[in-house]
Design a protein around this motif. Structure first.
Motif, PDB file in Angstrom:
ATOM      1  N   ASN A  29      -7.262 -27.985  12.415  1.00  0.00           N
ATOM      2  CA  ASN A  29      -8.487 -28.387  13.081  1.00  0.00           C
ATOM      3  C   ASN A  29      -9.593 -27.445  12.631  1.00  0.00           C
ATOM      4  OD1 ASN A  29     -10.605 -28.551  15.055  1.00  0.00           O
ATOM      5  ND2 ASN A  29      -9.150 -29.525  16.453  1.00  0.00           N
ATOM      6  N   ALA A  30     -10.745 -27.986  12.309  1.00  0.00           N
ATOM      7  CA  ALA A  30     -11.857 -27.151  11.836  1.00  0.00           C
ATOM      8  C   ALA A  30     -12.322 -26.160  12.894  1.00  0.00           C
ATOM      9  CB  ALA A  30     -13.026 -28.029  11.391  1.00  0.00           C
ATOM     10  N   ASN A  31     -11.927 -26.331  14.143  1.00  0.00           N
ATOM     11  CA  ASN A  31     -12.273 -25.342  15.169  1.00  0.00           C
ATOM     12  C   ASN A  31     -11.594 -24.003  14.911  1.00  0.00           C
ATOM     13  OD1 ASN A  31     -13.932 -27.047  16.655  1.00  0.00           O
ATOM     14  ND2 ASN A  31     -12.206 -27.887  17.803  1.00  0.00           N
ATOM     15  N   ALA A  32     -10.641 -23.986  13.985  1.00  0.00           N
ATOM     16  CA  ALA A  32      -9.923 -22.751  13.675  1.00  0.00           C
ATOM     17  C   ALA A  32     -10.794 -21.755  12.917  1.00  0.00           C
ATOM     18  CB  ALA A  32      -8.668 -23.060  12.864  1.00  0.00           C
ATOM     19  N   PHE A  33     -11.904 -22.193  12.368  1.00  0.00           N
ATOM     20  CA  PHE A  33     -12.745 -21.219  11.691  1.00  0.00           C
ATOM     21  C   PHE A  33     -14.122 -21.146  12.316  1.00  0.00           C
ATOM     22  CE2 PHE A  33     -15.509 -23.815   8.970  1.00  0.00           C
ATOM     23  CZ  PHE A  33     -14.795 -24.998   8.810  1.00  0.00           C
ATOM     24  N   ALA A  34     -14.688 -19.944  12.291  1.00  0.00           N
ATOM     25  CA  ALA A  34     -15.946 -19.680  12.986  1.00  0.00           C
ATOM     26  C   ALA A  34     -17.096 -19.531  12.002  1.00  0.00           C
ATOM     27  CB  ALA A  34     -15.817 -18.406  13.810  1.00  0.00           C
ATOM     28  N   CYS A  35     -18.142 -20.240  12.264  1.00  0.00           N
ATOM     29  CA  CYS A  35     -19.421 -20.070  11.570  1.00  0.00           C
ATOM     30  C   CYS A  35     -20.456 -19.991  12.676  1.00  0.00           C
ATOM     31  CB  CYS A  35     -19.711 -21.248  10.634  1.00  0.00           C
ATOM     32  SG  CYS A  35     -18.592 -21.355   9.250  1.00  0.00           S
TER      33      CYS A  35
END
Length: 198
Positions: free
Chosen positions: A115-121
């Motif tokens: 899930n793209a929520n796994a990385f923070a920007c």
């Protein structure tokens, strides 16, 4: 920008299938601290960096994480290649096999899809770099756990040790980037009045 060499960054040649081991190693492919999240995080964050050096560090490490994704995928593939249906079932991969066969699908060891929520920007370069430092430490810790679980398989141990070592190097590079960005942001702004030159 970069060149793709059609060889793995570190050689992988697993001689014996082990689907049980593949089930846990896949977490570094698509788990919360895995390589796909790291690559996307760094390649996305690079755009907001305030100088070329920090942009280059994020670009370089993000690109290398793609090579690590390829390596982890190769490990998982080789550990399942040629495994019997009985071995797949015994490893607890029946549901995975039903959905994906023996393709490599991005998920955690617990079976949670990437899930793209796994990385923070976050839009804040200091927060992003602090997140990157933590991400490298979490990936290192995960590799250490996988090394513990792979202790009886030297074909898997060597590439995992290599990947763990690269996490340490990435941590050091992000520390360098953070110090450089903090120095840049701390510089005093000097404005020159150009009216006198008119």
């Amino acid at each position: 920008m970069w060149t793709y060499n059609k060889i793995l960054q570190y050689p992988i040649n697993i001689k014996t299938p082990d689907p049980k081991l593949a089930k846990v190693i896949i977490t570094q492919y698509g788990g919360p601290d895995g390589e796909i999240g790291a690559a996307l995080r760094y390649l996305s964050q690079r755009f907001a960096m305030p100088d070329q050096k920090s942009k280059a560090i994020l670009n370089d490490i993000g690109t290398e994480e793609l090579a690590h994704l390829e390596m982890v995928g190769t490990i998982v593939h080789q550990l399942t290649q040629g495994a019997s249906l009985e071995e797949i079932e015994k490893a607890g991969l029946s549901a995975y096999y039903t959905d994906h066969g023996v393709d490599v699908y991005p998920q955690s060891a617990a079976g949670v899809p990437f899930n793209a929520n796994a990385f923070a920007c976050k839009g804040d370069v200091i927060a992003n770099l602090q997140e990157d430092l933590a991400a490298e430490q979490k990936a290192r810790a995960t590799y250490e756990k996988l090394i513990d679980l792979s202790r009886d398989n030297p074909d898997v141990l060597d590439p995992l040790r290599y990947l763990r070592e690269r996490e340490v190097v990435h941590f050091q590079r992000f520390g360098e980037a953070l110090r450089g960005v903090q120095d840049k942001l701390a510089e005093k702004k000097i404005y020159i009045n150009n009216i006198d030159k008119c």
